[in-house]
Each structure stands twice: as C-alpha cells, then as structure tokens.
Scaffold this active site. Structure first.
Site: not given
Length: 345
Positions: A28, A30-33, A50, A159
């Site tokens: 996956g 995501g926005s930050f990693g 993550k 979110d």
C-alpha cells in the site's frame, strides 16, 4: 506476549522483515509513506509496516498523531498497532515506522474496485455480497461510535475512506490510518480549532471543512455516509459521472425509494437467491430490495450538507444491524459464514 516482544523493534529488524523494503513486499501507498508486508525473524509473525516518507511535509506530525491515537485505544474494529520504530537508517537518515497487525484480505478499496479491473481484463473475481457489505458497514460504524462516544478523549478520524478500511481473514473490518486524527479536547485550543490543515481526501471530506468550520464527529459521519453509498453503488465520489451539482449524495438521494435498484451495484441486483421455489425467491428478492433501500437511505442521511442534520453514529449502528437481521432471514446457508457473510472460497 506479542506486544511485549515487539516493544523494541529496530530498523535492522524491519529491514530484514521486508527483504530490504523490497517492492515485492509493498502492499500500500498512503499520503505520508509506504506499507509493507513483513515477517519478523524471531517468531515468523506476519505484520504490516508503515514506513513514513519523512521528506513529505507533515509526515512526522502524522506519525505522532497515529501513534498517539492507536497505542492507547482497543476495539475489535480498529487496526491493532503493535509497536513503532523511531531511529536512523544505515545512512544516518531519520527513520520512522509503525508496525500493525496484518490484515490478510487487504483494503475495502481493493474489494470494491478490483472487480471493475478484473472485468476489464475479462476474468472473474469474488465480489462482496450485500450481507458482507452491511456487516463491514456495521464494523466501521461501530469503530466510529467507539472513537466518538466511548474513549477517554473523543477522537475524530478525519480521513475515513475505503482504502483506510482493512479486512482480516474472516472479513471483519478494521479502521486504520489515523495520521490526520484529532482529539476534541484539542479543538478547544484556539490554535487548533479550525479544520485548516485537515486535508482529508477529496470526495470524502465534509463540505463544511472547506469553509473553515471546526472538525467534528459530524464530519466523520459525513465521510462514513459517502463510504456507505460507495459500497452500495460501487461508484467513487470522484467518478466522472459526477459533474456540476450532481454528486454521489444527490445521485443516491434522488433514487429513493423507487429507483434505488437502478443505481446500486449491478452485482447486488443480480445476486442469486438460494431458494428454488418461485414465491420464496420473489420474497427474498423483495427483502434484498428493502435492505438496499434502507442502506442507501442511511448513507444519504449521514452525508447531508448540514452537519447538524446528519444521523448520529450510534443510531447508524442500530439501523444497520436491523438491515442485517432482515437480510439474514433469506441468506443462503450452504458454504456460507452466516455471521460474516463470507464464502468458503
């Protein structure tokens, strides 16, 4: 025992667990990693890791928000955080990661929209039944109900979307990614009172946040309503058909009650009934139609423009549970997990 064993996980151990953060382990973005599937060396435990991209503005803040939110809360429908790692890598660069319980069935996003990709490639893939979708919706609503009403400090997710809903082996849903989470006690602080800085995701962020209104439980309910409508229609709020005044909420609202079967996922309309008797099959179809109308109505009530008029999340849980009971009356039993609505395959 597992939590205690993972309290001091190192960069080196995570590097080994993911084969050097190999792209083959990437599950996956995501926005930050990036999120990797890892196997810890000592006991072979499968985990999700993550790794924060600290070059992204807000990544460190996201790390702290998520760690703070998840380390002290426990609920069957929240992703379980096992530990975190704040260190430096072998090049002396800052490294931050959070380690979670692994969710074997991936994200709700994948289950909703991989079907379309499979159709385009002309092969079949198992899709979510109505019963599964309602069960997942109950799980997500239960998680929000816990965050909003049963924590020492009220927590706002900020979110909620299908990619942040993860499914385990038996398809129980777990809400994850608390990188934008807020605490209601903090909102009384004038320096943190507005929604400025809460970016969320286009289509799922409530309209009032764009006008600078304070974040609230009603905002999470709006996101849930959009998510529920997406589950029923298999249309993202950013779908190309939504232009001008037409959005997912209006699309669903104007279908109620007589045209709901025209806008829901065709896979739900064509869902086979177990009974061979024509009269029973018709009764079962009518039951399914009633469930779809009720579920779409709940999604619409949650995603109203006015925050004060949205349905309370506690009421959402109760109404969805009623829908599930109705559907269970006519759910096939052969090769089927009645509790979760999961096929053996």
């Amino acid at each position: 025992m597992l939590r205690k064993a993972l309290l001091k996980v190192s960069y080196e151990r995570l590097l080994k667990a993911t084969d050097g953060f190999s792209p083959t382990h990437l599950i996956g973005i995501g926005s930050f990693g990036y999120v990797y599937k890892g196997i810890l060396d000592q006991d072979g435990t499968v985990v999700a890791i993550k790794v924060l991209n600290l070059q992204r503005q807000g990544a460190s803040k996201s790390f702290m928000a998520e760690w703070k939110a998840l380390r002290n809360i426990r609920h069957r429908n929240l992703v379980k955080v096992l530990t975190s790692c704040s260190s430096i890598d072998f090049q002396g660069i800052d490294f931050k990661a959070i380690v979670y319980e692994f969710m074997a069935n991936g994200s709700l996003e994948k289950w909703l929209h991989q079907v379309q990709e499979a159709e385009e490639k002309q092969f079949k893939i198992q899709s979510l039944t109505l019963l599964q979708r309602v069960s997942i919706a109950i799980d997500v609503a239960s998680a929000l109900n816990y965050l909003h009403h049963h924590c020492q400090e009220q927590i706002l997710h900020c979110d909620l979307k299908p990619s942040n809903v993860l499914l385990n082996n038996d398809m129980t849903a777990h809400v994850g990614d608390f990188g934008l989470a807020r605490y209601l006690p903090e909102i009384s602080n004038p320096n943190q009172s507005s929604s400025i800085g809460v970016k969320g995701t286009i289509g799922y962020t409530p309209p009032e946040y764009g006008l600078g209104s304070e974040v609230s439980t009603n905002g999470d309910v709006y996101s849930f309503g959009i998510l529920l409508l997406e589950m029923m229609t298999r249309k993202k709020p950013t779908d190309l058909i939504f232009k001008g005044d037409l959005n997912l909420h209006n699309y669903a609202r104007t279908s109620l009650p007589d045209h709901v079967m025209d806008i829901v996922d065709p896979l739900l309309v064509s869902e086979e009934e177990a009974a061979t008797n024509q009269r029973i099959r018709q009764t079962s179809y009518n039951c399914r139609k009633e469930c779809l109308i009720s579920t779409v109505r709940i999604g619409v009530a949650c995603s109203l423009v006015s925050p004060q008029n949205r349905m309370d999340i506690t009421q959402v849980v109760h109404e969805l549970q009623s829908v599930k009971k109705i559907r269970l009356q006519f759910q096939p039993t052969t090769g089927f997990n009645m509790q979760r609505g999961l096929g053996d395959s």
